[in-house]
Enzyme design. Structure first.
Site, short mmCIF file in Angstrom:
data_model
loop_
_atom_site.label_atom_id
_atom_site.label_comp_id
_atom_site.label_asym_id
_atom_site.label_seq_id
_atom_site.Cartn_x
_atom_site.Cartn_y
_atom_site.Cartn_z
N LEU A 120 21.78 30.18 -9.16
CA LEU A 120 23.08 29.97 -9.81
C LEU A 120 23.70 31.30 -10.24
O LEU A 120 23.01 32.32 -10.33
CB LEU A 120 22.88 29.06 -11.03
CG LEU A 120 22.34 27.66 -10.69
CD1 LEU A 120 22.03 26.87 -11.96
CD2 LEU A 120 23.33 26.89 -9.82
N PRO A 121 25.01 31.29 -10.54
CA PRO A 121 25.70 32.55 -10.84
C PRO A 121 25.19 33.31 -12.07
O PRO A 121 24.95 34.51 -11.98
CB PRO A 121 27.15 32.13 -11.04
CG PRO A 121 27.29 30.83 -10.32
CD PRO A 121 25.96 30.16 -10.43
N THR A 132 20.07 35.80 -10.78
CA THR A 132 19.96 37.06 -11.53
C THR A 132 20.64 36.85 -12.87
O THR A 132 21.86 36.70 -12.93
CB THR A 132 20.66 38.20 -10.76
OG1 THR A 132 20.00 38.35 -9.51
CG2 THR A 132 20.58 39.51 -11.53
N LYS A 145 14.25 43.79 -11.98
CA LYS A 145 15.41 43.86 -11.08
C LYS A 145 16.54 44.69 -11.70
O LYS A 145 17.16 45.50 -11.02
CB LYS A 145 15.92 42.45 -10.73
CG LYS A 145 17.12 42.56 -9.81
CD LYS A 145 17.68 41.32 -9.25
CE LYS A 145 18.97 41.71 -8.51
NZ LYS A 145 19.65 40.63 -7.87
N LYS A 178 27.94 43.26 -12.28
CA LYS A 178 27.25 42.17 -13.01
C LYS A 178 25.85 42.65 -13.42
O LYS A 178 25.44 42.50 -14.58
CB LYS A 178 27.15 40.94 -12.10
CG LYS A 178 26.34 39.82 -12.75
CD LYS A 178 25.91 38.74 -11.77
CE LYS A 178 24.83 37.90 -12.43
NZ LYS A 178 24.28 36.86 -11.59
P1 NAD Z 1 27.58 31.98 -5.23
O1 NAD Z 1 28.68 31.97 -6.23
O2 NAD Z 1 27.91 32.15 -3.79
O3 NAD Z 1 26.72 30.62 -5.37
C1 NAD Z 1 26.45 29.95 -6.55
C2 NAD Z 1 26.47 28.46 -6.25
O4 NAD Z 1 26.05 27.74 -7.41
C3 NAD Z 1 27.86 27.94 -5.89
O5 NAD Z 1 27.80 27.26 -4.65
C4 NAD Z 1 28.20 27.01 -7.05
O6 NAD Z 1 28.99 25.90 -6.66
C5 NAD Z 1 26.83 26.58 -7.50
N1 NAD Z 1 26.75 26.09 -8.88
C6 NAD Z 1 27.22 26.66 -10.01
N2 NAD Z 1 26.88 25.92 -11.08
C7 NAD Z 1 26.21 24.85 -10.62
C8 NAD Z 1 25.61 23.71 -11.23
N3 NAD Z 1 25.65 23.54 -12.54
N4 NAD Z 1 24.99 22.82 -10.45
C9 NAD Z 1 24.95 23.00 -9.11
N5 NAD Z 1 25.49 24.04 -8.46
C10 NAD Z 1 26.12 24.95 -9.20
O7 NAD Z 1 26.56 33.10 -5.71
P2 NAD Z 1 25.43 33.83 -4.83
O8 NAD Z 1 26.01 35.03 -4.17
O9 NAD Z 1 24.72 32.80 -4.01
O10 NAD Z 1 24.47 34.37 -5.99
C11 NAD Z 1 23.57 33.51 -6.68
C12 NAD Z 1 22.70 34.35 -7.59
O11 NAD Z 1 22.01 35.31 -6.80
C13 NAD Z 1 23.51 35.16 -8.63
O12 NAD Z 1 22.79 35.15 -9.83
C14 NAD Z 1 23.60 36.54 -8.01
O13 NAD Z 1 23.73 37.55 -8.99
C15 NAD Z 1 22.27 36.62 -7.29
N6 NAD Z 1 22.24 37.56 -6.15
C16 NAD Z 1 23.27 37.59 -5.24
C17 NAD Z 1 23.21 38.48 -4.18
C18 NAD Z 1 24.32 38.52 -3.14
O14 NAD Z 1 24.31 39.48 -2.33
N7 NAD Z 1 25.22 37.55 -3.09
C19 NAD Z 1 22.11 39.34 -4.03
C20 NAD Z 1 21.07 39.27 -4.95
C21 NAD Z 1 21.15 38.36 -6.01
#
Ligand code: NAD
Length: 301
Positions: free
Chosen positions: A65-66, A100, A175, A250
């Site tokens: 999740l975000p 994260t 991390k 972030k």
């Molecule tokens: P994203 O915004 O693409 O995905 C998050 C998903 O969670 C969305 O599809 C959203 O609809 C869903 N969501 C939010 N609240 C929800 C709930 N209550 N119930 C169900 N679904 C819910 O984000 P991402 O890029 O996939 O990143 C996710 C995590 O991974 C973050 O914490 C980010 O910091 C971390 N991260 C991302 C990357 C990257 O390159 N994108 C790399 C390393 C770590």
């Protein structure tokens, strides 16, 4: 085969859940976005209409999740309504949160899980969307040894390197430390290269000298921030793909908040955070973080 509930099929969670299916696990997922669920069903997954429905009969729950408030909201819920997901999970089940987030929230959810006899690990990842797709993510895990061992086969289906950093919350701290260092290394590398170029040096020649000298670092070795110096890097593709400035911001905000809690001195992290923040605010938040080089190229003193 393990029965897994996966919450959050975004840029990272979508491909991670797909790799669990490929490894033969039975995965039921929930996301607030219907399109993400439809895509998942096409790959052979099961879509649930709520997180509570997704966890019915689950041995393992994974969330991607975000931010911290989403993770706390999901597992702990509203105190008065008592609608947290943890209450619905079977004793001895395992929760893996790969989002994260701040270590404090991980510890809070971990403690609540422990009270209910549920194992919890924080397992943030490094490797980006490319690593998520390829199943080569690095998982940086915080949690008890038994829970870490219990999670191995599941994490291996999504990643290549699995580290145990320490107790619950340690994965998040490790991390943050890594990404804070990465931001400093990238900014420093861009700074040194730009100064050399402004003094008449060729970026490729200078990179070659420094990568074989004591300034050697990851950015110089495989992620050179100057366009055209290294083939295949985001810098040579208009800073598209890679790790977005917004995500670096972030992670730096999380690192600085953690440093405040522990009273740690992080002047380099603060400086890097100021640079990346200004760069993001100038409209470059969607570019790869090596585009911080542009900040130097565009801001002559
Ligand atoms: P994203 O915004 O693409 O995905 C998050 C998903 O969670 C969305 O599809 C959203 O609809 C869903 N969501 C939010 N609240 C929800 C709930 N209550 N119930 C169900 N679904 C819910 O984000 P991402 O890029 O996939 O990143 C996710 C995590 O991974 C973050 O914490 C980010 O910091 C971390 N991260 C991302 C990357 C990257 O390159 N994108 C790399 C390393 C770590």
């Amino acid at each position: 085969m393990t029965k897994i509930a996966f919450i959050g099929l975004g840029n990272m969670g979508g491909p991670m859940a797909a790799n669990l299916l490929k490894a033969g696990h039975l995965v039921t997922a929930f996301d607030l976005v219907q399109v993400a669920l439809d895509e998942f069903v096409k790959l052979g997954g099961v879509a649930a209409s709520s997180a509570s429905e997704a966890v019915i009969g689950a041995e393992v729950v994974i969330s991607m999740l975000p931010a911290g408030q989403h993770v706390a909201g999901l597992y702990l819920g509203d105190e008065r309504r008592q609608d947290g997901l943890l209450k619905l999970l079977a004793k001895n089940s395992l929760v893996i949160d790969s989002s994260t987030i701040d270590a404090q929230t991980s510890r809070q959810v971990g403690a609540a899980a422990q009270k209910l006899g549920i194992s919890f690990i924080d397992a943030p990842v490094s490797g980006g969307t490319a690593g998520a797709k390829a199943g080569t993510l690095s998982f940086i895990v915080g949690g008890e040894k038994d829970a870490f061992a219990q999670a191995q086969s599941i994490l291996k289906a999504m990643g290549a390197n699995i580290f145990h950093a320490g107790d619950v919350g340690s994965g998040q701290v490790a991390k943050m430390c890594n990404n804070m260092l990465l931001s400093v290394l990238m900014a420093g590398t861009a700074e040194a290269l730009r100064m050399g170029m402004e003094n008449g040096l060729d970026a490729e020649v200078l990179s070659d000298i420094m990568v074989k000298s004591s300034g050697r670092n990851w950015a110089l070795e495989i992620y050179n921030p100057v366009p055209g110096v290294m083939e295949g890097t985001p810098a040579s593709k208009d800073y598209q793909g890679g790790f977005m400035v917004d995500l670096m911001n972030k992670d730096l905000a999380l690192a600085l908040a953690a440093a405040k809690v522990s009273d740690s001195s992080v002047p380099m992290g603060q400086q890097a955070s100021m640079l990346f923040k200004a760069h993001g605010e100038a409209g470059h938040g969607g570019l790869d973080f090596s585009s911080i080089y542009q900040h130097y190229a565009n801001n002559k003193v």
